[in-house]
Scaffold this motif. Structure first.
Motif, PDB file in Angstrom:
ATOM      1  N   LEU A  99      11.819 -17.346  22.783  1.00  0.00           N
ATOM      2  CA  LEU A  99      10.816 -18.283  22.157  1.00  0.00           C
ATOM      3  C   LEU A  99       9.882 -17.155  20.909  1.00  0.00           C
ATOM      4  CD1 LEU A  99       8.960 -20.696  22.473  1.00  0.00           C
ATOM      5  CD2 LEU A  99       7.720 -19.604  24.250  1.00  0.00           C
ATOM      6  N   LEU A 100       9.927 -15.983  21.239  1.00  0.00           N
ATOM      7  CA  LEU A 100       9.323 -14.814  20.127  1.00  0.00           C
ATOM      8  C   LEU A 100       9.952 -14.907  18.982  1.00  0.00           C
ATOM      9  CD1 LEU A 100       6.829 -12.836  19.748  1.00  0.00           C
ATOM     10  CD2 LEU A 100       8.639 -10.956  20.693  1.00  0.00           C
ATOM     11  N   SER A 104       8.332 -16.613  15.840  1.00  0.00           N
ATOM     12  CA  SER A 104       7.724 -15.499  14.597  1.00  0.00           C
ATOM     13  C   SER A 104       8.198 -16.082  13.518  1.00  0.00           C
ATOM     14  CB  SER A 104       8.343 -14.330  15.305  1.00  0.00           C
ATOM     15  OG  SER A 104       9.828 -14.439  14.912  1.00  0.00           O
ATOM     16  N   LYS A 105       9.189 -16.968  13.415  1.00  0.00           N
ATOM     17  CA  LYS A 105       9.571 -17.543  11.897  1.00  0.00           C
ATOM     18  C   LYS A 105       8.287 -18.477  11.236  1.00  0.00           C
ATOM     19  CE  LYS A 105      14.231 -17.940  13.099  1.00  0.00           C
ATOM     20  NZ  LYS A 105      15.547 -19.054  13.462  1.00  0.00           N
ATOM     21  N   ASP A 106       7.171 -18.732  12.088  1.00  0.00           N
ATOM     22  CA  ASP A 106       6.154 -19.641  11.875  1.00  0.00           C
ATOM     23  C   ASP A 106       4.809 -18.811  11.940  1.00  0.00           C
ATOM     24  OD1 ASP A 106       4.574 -21.677  10.844  1.00  0.00           O
ATOM     25  OD2 ASP A 106       5.006 -22.976  12.467  1.00  0.00           O
ATOM     26  N   ARG A 107       4.978 -17.461  11.122  1.00  0.00           N
ATOM     27  CA  ARG A 107       3.544 -16.699  11.267  1.00  0.00           C
ATOM     28  C   ARG A 107       2.309 -17.446  10.801  1.00  0.00           C
ATOM     29  NH1 ARG A 107       3.226 -12.079  13.984  1.00  0.00           N
ATOM     30  NH2 ARG A 107       5.152 -11.102  13.906  1.00  0.00           N
ATOM     31  N   ASP A 115       2.054 -13.118  20.036  1.00  0.00           N
ATOM     32  CA  ASP A 115       2.071 -12.557  21.361  1.00  0.00           C
ATOM     33  C   ASP A 115       1.416 -13.249  22.762  1.00  0.00           C
ATOM     34  OD1 ASP A 115       3.896 -10.862  20.470  1.00  0.00           O
ATOM     35  OD2 ASP A 115       2.114  -9.264  20.068  1.00  0.00           O
ATOM     36  N   ALA A 116       0.208 -13.844  22.423  1.00  0.00           N
ATOM     37  CA  ALA A 116      -0.653 -14.246  23.285  1.00  0.00           C
ATOM     38  C   ALA A 116      -0.045 -15.812  23.671  1.00  0.00           C
ATOM     39  CB  ALA A 116      -2.075 -14.414  23.152  1.00  0.00           C
ATOM     40  N   LYS A 119       3.156 -15.155  25.782  1.00  0.00           N
ATOM     41  CA  LYS A 119       2.785 -14.575  27.286  1.00  0.00           C
ATOM     42  C   LYS A 119       2.293 -15.888  27.971  1.00  0.00           C
ATOM     43  CE  LYS A 119      -0.008 -11.513  29.505  1.00  0.00           C
ATOM     44  NZ  LYS A 119      -1.349 -10.875  29.797  1.00  0.00           N
ATOM     45  N   VAL A 120       1.517 -16.772  27.537  1.00  0.00           N
ATOM     46  CA  VAL A 120       1.043 -17.922  28.243  1.00  0.00           C
ATOM     47  C   VAL A 120       2.258 -18.764  28.567  1.00  0.00           C
ATOM     48  CG1 VAL A 120      -0.305 -20.073  28.347  1.00  0.00           C
ATOM     49  CG2 VAL A 120      -1.150 -17.980  27.515  1.00  0.00           C
ATOM     50  N   CYS A 121       3.076 -19.018  27.874  1.00  0.00           N
ATOM     51  CA  CYS A 121       4.305 -19.933  28.015  1.00  0.00           C
ATOM     52  C   CYS A 121       5.331 -19.273  28.763  1.00  0.00           C
ATOM     53  CB  CYS A 121       5.056 -20.008  26.515  1.00  0.00           C
ATOM     54  SG  CYS A 121       3.975 -21.134  25.319  1.00  0.00           S
ATOM     55  N   ALA A 122       5.562 -17.841  28.812  1.00  0.00           N
ATOM     56  CA  ALA A 122       6.456 -17.449  29.552  1.00  0.00           C
ATOM     57  C   ALA A 122       5.958 -17.277  30.951  1.00  0.00           C
ATOM     58  CB  ALA A 122       6.947 -15.895  29.241  1.00  0.00           C
TER      59      ALA A 122
END
Length: 187
Positions: A99-100, A104-107, A115-116, A119-122
């Protein structure tokens, strides 16, 4: 000559009227030629008459039927296996990394909050794998809608994009990973 007289004999039609005892006042006209009439006469002469058969008395037969609904075997429900904590941990780590990499392709959408969001999704995904996922057929949509809601409540950017990416990844990999895990870790 015999042939021509036979032809004229066959071509002469015979008409007569039939009335039916079942239809009152109706009669039908039947036209036969000599050939079909002689064939019918020969057919009837070869069949024995009804009076030549012995007579028997037919007695009614009474049958007793039992009207019961058919017995159906109780359907056994398929019971999914319990979640496997080791699989949940390994799959959560894989999910977090994939997922990261995907997000990360859509900065532009996520910016500094990437990262937040991951983290919520994970966390939600891990909770689902530990409590509810029991193999193929048990992947639900609820954890991914929970991700969407949680990201929106925390006012994190790209909630729909992140939830959709998480769902697509899970649909493509979780059931396959479960099969591989169980083939490598027999019970």
């Amino acid at each position: 000559m015999a042939l021509s007289s036979c032809t004229s004999y066959i071509s002469t039609p015979i008409s007569f009227s039939l009335s039916s005892p079942f239809r009152s006042g109706t009669s039908e006209v039947v036209t036969l030629n000599a050939f079909s009439l002689s064939f019918t006469q020969r057919l009837h002469s070869s069949i024995p008459s009804v009076s030549s058969f012995p007579t028997t008395t037919i007695k009614p037969i009474f049958l007793r039927f039992s009207i019961e609904p058919p017995r159906v075997a109780a359907q056994q429900k398929y019971v999914y296996p319990d979640p496997i904590p080791e699989f949940a941990e390994a799959e959560t780590q894989k999910f977090r990394g994939e997922l990261l990499k995907k997000l990360s392709k859509d900065r532009e959408t996520f910016g500094e909050e990437l990262d937040a969001v991951v983290k919520v999704c994970a966390e939600i995904f891990s909770d689902f794998l530990h409590k509810e996922y029991g193999g193929p057929g048990t992947l639900l949509v609820e954890p991914f809608t929970d991700m969407l809601v949680a990201l929106k409540e925390k006012k994190l950017p790209g909630a729909p994009v992140a939830a959709r990416a998480a769902l697509l990844w899970a649909q493509n990999y979780v059931d396959q990973d479960w099969e591989v895990w169980n083939s490598q870790h027999p019970k």
